[in-house]
Motif scaffolding. Sequence first.
Motif, PDB file in Angstrom:
ATOM      1  N   TYR A  33       0.986  -1.122  -0.031  1.00 58.32           N
ATOM      2  CA  TYR A  33      -0.176  -0.148  -0.086  1.00 58.32           C
ATOM      3  C   TYR A  33       0.691   1.222   0.054  1.00 58.32           C
ATOM      4  N   SER A  34       0.736   2.043  -0.952  1.00 59.81           N
ATOM      5  CA  SER A  34       1.400   3.341  -1.030  1.00 59.81           C
ATOM      6  C   SER A  34       0.663   4.321  -0.093  1.00 59.81           C
ATOM      7  N   GLY A  35       1.328   4.994   0.560  1.00 63.02           N
ATOM      8  CA  GLY A  35       0.891   6.085   1.648  1.00 63.02           C
ATOM      9  C   GLY A  35       1.658   6.357   2.904  1.00 63.02           C
ATOM     10  N   THR A  36       0.950   6.655   3.958  1.00 62.81           N
ATOM     11  CA  THR A  36       1.718   6.867   5.240  1.00 62.81           C
ATOM     12  C   THR A  36       0.790   6.477   6.131  1.00 62.81           C
ATOM     13  N   THR A  37       1.390   6.318   7.467  1.00 59.12           N
ATOM     14  CA  THR A  37       0.748   6.092   8.569  1.00 59.12           C
ATOM     15  C   THR A  37      -0.180   7.291   8.996  1.00 59.12           C
TER      16      THR A  37
ATOM     17  N   GLN B 272      -3.098   3.121   8.115  1.00 52.44           N
ATOM     18  CA  GLN B 272      -2.211   3.675   7.069  1.00 52.44           C
ATOM     19  C   GLN B 272      -3.202   4.373   6.002  1.00 52.44           C
ATOM     20  N   ILE B 273      -2.808   5.782   5.571  1.00 52.16           N
ATOM     21  CA  ILE B 273      -3.987   6.487   4.737  1.00 52.16           C
ATOM     22  C   ILE B 273      -2.923   6.249   3.476  1.00 52.16           C
TER      23      ILE B 273
ATOM     24  N   LEU C 236      -6.476  -0.451   7.881  1.00 55.34           N
ATOM     25  CA  LEU C 236      -6.194  -0.869   9.245  1.00 55.34           C
ATOM     26  C   LEU C 236      -5.323  -2.202   9.088  1.00 55.34           C
ATOM     27  N   LEU C 237      -4.225  -2.068   9.859  1.00 56.76           N
ATOM     28  CA  LEU C 237      -2.779  -2.962   9.908  1.00 56.76           C
ATOM     29  C   LEU C 237      -2.867  -3.755  10.882  1.00 56.76           C
TER      30      LEU C 237
END
Length: 500
Positions: free
Chosen positions: A121-125, A172-173, A181-182
């Motif tokens: 998944y590309s993005g950030t927490t 993670q967004i 949801l991780l």
Amino acid sequence: MSEHDQPLNVPNALPLGYRFNEFEIKEVIGGGGFGIVYRAWDHQLERDIAIKEFMPASLAVRSDDLNLVLRSERFSKTFHAGLNSFIQEARLLARFNHPNLLHVLRFWVQNDTAYMGTVFYSGTTLSTFRERQPQSVNEAWIRRLLPPLLGAIKTIHEAGYLHRDISLDNIQIQSSGEPILLDFGSARKTIGNLSDESETMLRPGYAPIEQYSDNDESEQGAWTDIYALGAVLHTLITGAPPPVSVVRSIEDNYQPLVQRRLAGYSSALLSAVDRALALKPEDRPQSIDDFAALMALPEREPEPLLSAKMSGPGTMLVPIEEEEAVSPDSRLKTLLGHRFALPGLVAAGVLVGLCAGLLMSRGDEQTAPAETAQNSAPAVTVAPVNQPVAAPPTQAETPPDSVASTPAQTTAPAQTAAREPDPQPAPPPAPVAQVYIRLQQGERVQVNGQPQALVPAVNGFATLQLAPGNYTFAISGQSGTRQQTLNISEEGVWLLDPHS
């Protein structure tokens, strides 16, 4: 996974370029006290995937040959319990097909530890997002974030599980704005319980009071995850998590958000967060639907569950056809019904085939039935102690269709077909457990007194698929014979290390 301006320097991480068959590690993208996350390239499918490695830094280090080595032998029980929880978590996540839940593609055992490969998944927490873009966090943004997140949590709850580790670092967004949801808190909780460090394993401010209790299993429920989600919202709104629940149990200094009258936030949202953060479990919303109703929030419908089958270590977890949502009891009855209906269908098919063969060629009656019976013989499995495998019938008990035809049978095939076959013995239970056994070269294994032709793979583990029951494993080698017992009552994965 998280974006980084510079490569991370994570202790004990595998080197870049390391290969797991078709997977090549390209980047270290995360690391903590319990695991390391890598971005890897799948050379077969030509895509990025994420690989998470079980690496509890307090218990183990990486040796020169890249295997994990315990810091002390006294950590062996704790390490292997955490490893089992990690594997169980991978299997659990692989069952779900919700767009806002981490999706596991496969897992395997290597380097004296375990790995799970997931969608990248590309993005950030959410934690990093709040720090970098605080101006984006407002009530409108939170109300867009919550429906998919609530749907993911509700999917977990309806399957009979809890997350137990909801926090800003575990949400993670993506670049599209959708939340994922991780990780669950299973391995973290297991290690904490066995090392008498459960308090240090919990996230201060996010863990409710029942997670600090010795008998927390009986007290935890959907309200436990709702408290953690309320702490996430409290942090987004105020910039800080609520006071630690243990401190609140002595002197509750929590200041309700609805009394603070924070600019830009409605009283409905603030009071819902206050309710979620109630110290006593019974004062909180008791379900995700209740929590959504407090905010008049439309809750996204959860995706249907997918079952998964596994054929061995390191194999793909293959989704089977979608099923309607049913209760665990009715699901079990359906599975049992299918299991015991199959032998009847096979017997009926064999009977029809025999009749057709008799009508088409009377000269082959003596060989065709025998070949059919041989081809339909059940596979040999290890029998549990409390459910032995039924012995094959003697010649006197064998149904008429499986013996050579007599002259009377040759002249009256219709009469033979009209006779009902004798009742077949009930088949043994189907295997439901995948057991990994750590073996050294030359060691021999017996299961319930039956020798097993097991050879350890390159990773040092051999595997068995077992049905429900009680098993005694005897492992013999140069150092003598050791025994371990295992009770299997439900589907799962077990890891046996007789040398620890």
